[in-house]
Design a protein around this motif. Sequence first.
Motif, PDB file in Angstrom:
ATOM      1  N   GLU A  42       0.973  -0.831   0.085  1.00 27.92           N
ATOM      2  CA  GLU A  42       0.219   0.124  -0.001  1.00 27.92           C
ATOM      3  C   GLU A  42       1.244   1.705  -0.202  1.00 27.92           C
TER       4      GLU A  42
ATOM      5  N   LYS B 229       2.461   1.804  -3.532  1.00 25.14           N
ATOM      6  CA  LYS B 229       1.435   2.045  -4.568  1.00 25.14           C
ATOM      7  C   LYS B 229       0.981   3.406  -5.237  1.00 25.14           C
ATOM      8  N   THR B 230       1.307   4.503  -3.928  1.00 27.44           N
ATOM      9  CA  THR B 230       0.939   5.879  -2.986  1.00 27.44           C
ATOM     10  C   THR B 230       2.546   6.723  -3.146  1.00 27.44           C
TER      11      THR B 230
ATOM     12  N   ARG C 169      -4.958   9.933   1.469  1.00 22.83           N
ATOM     13  CA  ARG C 169      -4.461   8.602   0.390  1.00 22.83           C
ATOM     14  C   ARG C 169      -4.874   7.429   0.159  1.00 22.83           C
ATOM     15  N   ILE C 170      -4.541   6.216   1.188  1.00 23.44           N
ATOM     16  CA  ILE C 170      -4.250   4.982   0.862  1.00 23.44           C
ATOM     17  C   ILE C 170      -6.131   4.965   1.389  1.00 23.44           C
TER      18      ILE C 170
ATOM     19  N   LYS D  82      -8.685   6.253   1.504  1.00 25.25           N
ATOM     20  CA  LYS D  82      -9.857   6.385   0.022  1.00 25.25           C
ATOM     21  C   LYS D  82      -9.726   6.400  -1.008  1.00 25.25           C
ATOM     22  N   LYS D  83      -8.500   5.580  -1.684  1.00 31.89           N
ATOM     23  CA  LYS D  83      -8.498   5.094  -2.934  1.00 31.89           C
ATOM     24  C   LYS D  83     -10.079   3.714  -3.068  1.00 31.89           C
ATOM     25  N   PRO D  84     -10.586   3.888  -4.033  1.00 37.20           N
ATOM     26  CA  PRO D  84     -11.805   3.385  -4.683  1.00 37.20           C
ATOM     27  C   PRO D  84     -11.654   1.820  -3.804  1.00 37.20           C
TER      28      PRO D  84
ATOM     29  N   SER E 196     -10.869   0.393  -0.996  1.00 36.21           N
ATOM     30  CA  SER E 196      -9.408   0.041  -0.049  1.00 36.21           C
ATOM     31  C   SER E 196      -9.759  -0.711   1.282  1.00 36.21           C
TER      32      SER E 196
ATOM     33  N   TYR F  68      -9.052  -0.955   3.436  1.00 37.02           N
ATOM     34  CA  TYR F  68      -7.992  -0.227   4.564  1.00 37.02           C
ATOM     35  C   TYR F  68      -8.293  -0.751   6.657  1.00 37.02           C
TER      36      TYR F  68
END
Length: 323
Positions: free
Chosen positions: A237, A240-241, A267-268, A270-272, A274, A276
């Motif tokens: 993760e 990716k950011t 940013r991590i 709220k990724k579609p 996710s 988390y």
Amino acid sequence: MNRRSFIKSTGIASLGLSLKIDKTFSQSDNSSVDPLVIATWDVKKATKKAWEIISSNGNSLDAIEQGCMIEEANKDGQSVGIGGLPDREGNVTLDACIMDHYGNCGSVVYLKDIKHAISVARMVMEKTPHVMLAGDGAKKFAISMGFKKENLLTEKSKKDWIKWKENEEYNPIINIENHDTIGMLAIDKNKNISGGCTTSGLAYKMQGRVGDSPIIGSGLFIDNEVGGAVATGLGEEVLKTVGSFLVVELMRQGYSPEEACKIAIERIVKKPGSNYKNFQVGYIALNKKGETGSYSIQNGFSMTQYDKTGNVNYDSPYFHKQG
Ligand code: SD4
């Protein structure tokens, strides 16, 4: 210090998430800064070692290397150096990187049989024309530099791996296996910032898997005009950011270290799509003014800071408030 005063001292009191035009980081700034070191998780022995160096006029790079070495040599830590949990085939493979105040960097990935991956990374930075060495080449280079080969799979980690093999379920456990991976940032009396990151990566990873920790910009980034950041948790993760670079760039825009870490965590999460809720990522950051901060997805992350007031472990603020 409780969390409220910690937040105050790290500048979060000024939280206002609009874009800020920043004049703080001009190179002509002559203000002095007290040295300090911060690290991911509760690693007071490591920060103590680093502090001994920066508080006696040593430089931040030496402090980082020697601080990280403390955890690498600790057989009980199961996610760094000797004692690290292996991959699915039973190989302990280490990833590490280091970065100095000139922006020089060195990194090793998939290093076997040599416990001080951070020192090999420093040698890559200082003694080769390259930034990154991997696998057999990294090991061969380390041996040529005088590093000693040793078996990194301790009896305890071997036992845990054999037990894991009964079910072979790959399921990273939030905060548990992450506990000793060490990311460290330091600023010295000359206001020079360095950083390092060292890990055996995720337990029971696929053979050949490399995480964020040795990747400059993901696991670690330093810009001596602005500050530094380092990551821990589920490396995929962070990769990716390009997390640590993002944190430093946000500080360049004027966000405090904690604000910058928070935005990078958002940013991590709220990724579609996710998921988390099922993993942990944490960042710590330090800016040129000597302000520090951290932020994570889940509860349970912490940052250790050694400065002139002492060696203290702080619970990190986090995104995912359950219940
Ligand atoms: C990795 N980020 O290999 C590392 C693991 C870690 O705390 O930091 N654990 O993905």
